[in-house]
Scaffold this motif. Structure first.
Motif, PDB file in Angstrom:
ATOM      1  N   TRP A  99       0.807  -1.212   0.000  1.00  0.00           N
ATOM      2  CA  TRP A  99       0.000   0.000   0.000  1.00  0.00           C
ATOM      3  C   TRP A  99       0.845   1.270   0.000  1.00  0.00           C
ATOM      4  O   TRP A  99       0.527   2.225  -0.730  1.00  0.00           O
ATOM      5  N   PRO A 100       1.935   1.350   0.780  1.00  0.00           N
ATOM      6  CA  PRO A 100       2.787   2.551   0.687  1.00  0.00           C
ATOM      7  C   PRO A 100       3.362   2.768  -0.711  1.00  0.00           C
ATOM      8  O   PRO A 100       3.487   3.914  -1.160  1.00  0.00           O
ATOM      9  N   GLU A 103       0.639   4.248  -2.781  1.00  0.00           N
ATOM     10  CA  GLU A 103       0.435   5.653  -2.410  1.00  0.00           C
ATOM     11  C   GLU A 103       1.536   6.532  -2.992  1.00  0.00           C
ATOM     12  O   GLU A 103       1.263   7.650  -3.453  1.00  0.00           O
ATOM     13  N   VAL A 106       0.710   7.102  -6.634  1.00  0.00           N
ATOM     14  CA  VAL A 106      -0.384   8.060  -6.807  1.00  0.00           C
ATOM     15  C   VAL A 106       0.104   9.482  -6.564  1.00  0.00           C
ATOM     16  O   VAL A 106      -0.248  10.409  -7.296  1.00  0.00           O
ATOM     17  N   THR A 107       0.932   9.665  -5.540  1.00  0.00           N
ATOM     18  CA  THR A 107       1.486  10.995  -5.250  1.00  0.00           C
ATOM     19  C   THR A 107       2.313  11.503  -6.432  1.00  0.00           C
ATOM     20  O   THR A 107       2.193  12.666  -6.849  1.00  0.00           O
ATOM     21  N   ARG A 200      -4.155  16.584  -4.451  1.00  0.00           N
ATOM     22  CA  ARG A 200      -3.383  15.587  -3.716  1.00  0.00           C
ATOM     23  C   ARG A 200      -4.223  14.952  -2.610  1.00  0.00           C
ATOM     24  O   ARG A 200      -4.194  13.731  -2.418  1.00  0.00           O
ATOM     25  N   ARG A 201      -4.960  15.786  -1.892  1.00  0.00           N
ATOM     26  CA  ARG A 201      -5.799  15.249  -0.816  1.00  0.00           C
ATOM     27  C   ARG A 201      -6.893  14.339  -1.376  1.00  0.00           C
ATOM     28  O   ARG A 201      -7.212  13.295  -0.790  1.00  0.00           O
ATOM     29  N   SER A 204      -5.404  11.005  -2.399  1.00  0.00           N
ATOM     30  CA  SER A 204      -5.108  10.216  -1.202  1.00  0.00           C
ATOM     31  C   SER A 204      -6.391   9.649  -0.597  1.00  0.00           C
ATOM     32  O   SER A 204      -6.434   8.492  -0.168  1.00  0.00           O
ATOM     33  N   LEU A 207      -7.601   6.729  -2.771  1.00  0.00           N
ATOM     34  CA  LEU A 207      -6.831   5.513  -2.520  1.00  0.00           C
ATOM     35  C   LEU A 207      -7.206   4.915  -1.164  1.00  0.00           C
ATOM     36  O   LEU A 207      -7.289   3.693  -1.017  1.00  0.00           O
ATOM     37  N   GLY A 208      -7.429   5.777  -0.174  1.00  0.00           N
ATOM     38  CA  GLY A 208      -7.847   5.291   1.135  1.00  0.00           C
ATOM     39  C   GLY A 208      -9.178   4.557   1.070  1.00  0.00           C
ATOM     40  O   GLY A 208      -9.371   3.524   1.724  1.00  0.00           O
ATOM     41  N   ARG A 211      -8.566   1.245  -0.465  1.00  0.00           N
ATOM     42  CA  ARG A 211      -7.885   0.368   0.487  1.00  0.00           C
ATOM     43  C   ARG A 211      -8.872  -0.224   1.500  1.00  0.00           C
ATOM     44  O   ARG A 211      -8.785  -1.415   1.845  1.00  0.00           O
TER      45      ARG A 211
END
Length: 216
Positions: A99-100, A103, A106-107, A200-201, A204, A207-208, A211
């Motif tokens: 997952w990191p 992330e 995606v960033t 960006r938020r 994120s 993706l959260g 997840r």
């Protein structure tokens, strides 16, 4: 914009296109903006030709129809975006940092898409109301590439325990793909209204959400 932030892998292989010449690049960029602004049906080939300073005979020597031009724009934009984003090989994601690593990708993708570039219009082209994958071979190829990448990512996640395995893999892939498309469609529609920090938020948060659906 999560569902098209991947390498363009068609039927399990990477499709390589001949790099456009500067003249062709100008034509593709102009056409991409015309399609994104006016839609497929109302896009004017004459406007594209005039903006590029071409003759009609020169244009039709390259493309025999609006559909052919649209498909070439989608193919080239997808290839340029794939090169810019360099999506990770799904097999390399397997492990404790599944997952990191997603992330981080995606960033990177959000930052890359914030740069001025003609292929940034790809998202808008993909959701035009008057053209679909049934009509466009290039869009079918792109969808197949995205779907294949998502399935491979889920397989890697399941293999290392980062993705739940209580659902059939095919059902899980359909659910994930449908959610990604819904998120992407919304993001494309609202992208121009968001500042970089908001983008960006949002990425994120998307993706959260994914997840929470997929993680054990």
């Amino acid at each position: 914009m999560l569902d098209h932030l991947v390498q363009c892998r068609y039927d399990g292989t990477v499709t390589t296109l001949t790099a456009p010449t500067p003249r062709e690049h100008e034509l593709l960029a102009t056409a991409a903006r015309e399609f994104a602004t006016a839609g497929f049906e109302h896009a004017s080939l004459n406007a594209v030709i005039r903006a590029c300073g071409m003759s009609k005979s020169s244009f039709y020597h390259r493309f025999d129809s609006k559909q052919a031009l649209f498909d070439r724009v989608v193919d080239e934009a997808a290839a340029a975006l794939a090169h810019e984003l360099a999506a990770p090989d799904p097999a390399e994601l397997a492990g404790p940092n599944f997952w990191p690593r997603l992330e981080a990708f995606v960033t990177h993708a959000v930052a890359a898409l914030a740069k001025p570039a003609w292929y940034a219009d790809l998202g808008k082209l993909f959701y035009l109301p008057d053209v679909s994958a049934e009509r466009s071979a290039a869009m079918r190829r792109l969808l197949a590439g995205v779907d294949g990448w998502v399935q491979a990512v889920l397989k890697a996640g399941r293999s290392c325990g980062a993705v739940r395995d209580d659902l059939p893999a095919s059902l899980q892939a359909e659910l994930a793909f449908a959610m990604l498309q819904a998120m992407d469609r919304w993001s494309v529609a609202h992208m121009d209204d968001m500042k970089p920090a908001q983008r960006r938020r949002m990425a994120s948060a998307q993706l959260g959400t994914l997840r929470r659906l997929l993680a054990p």
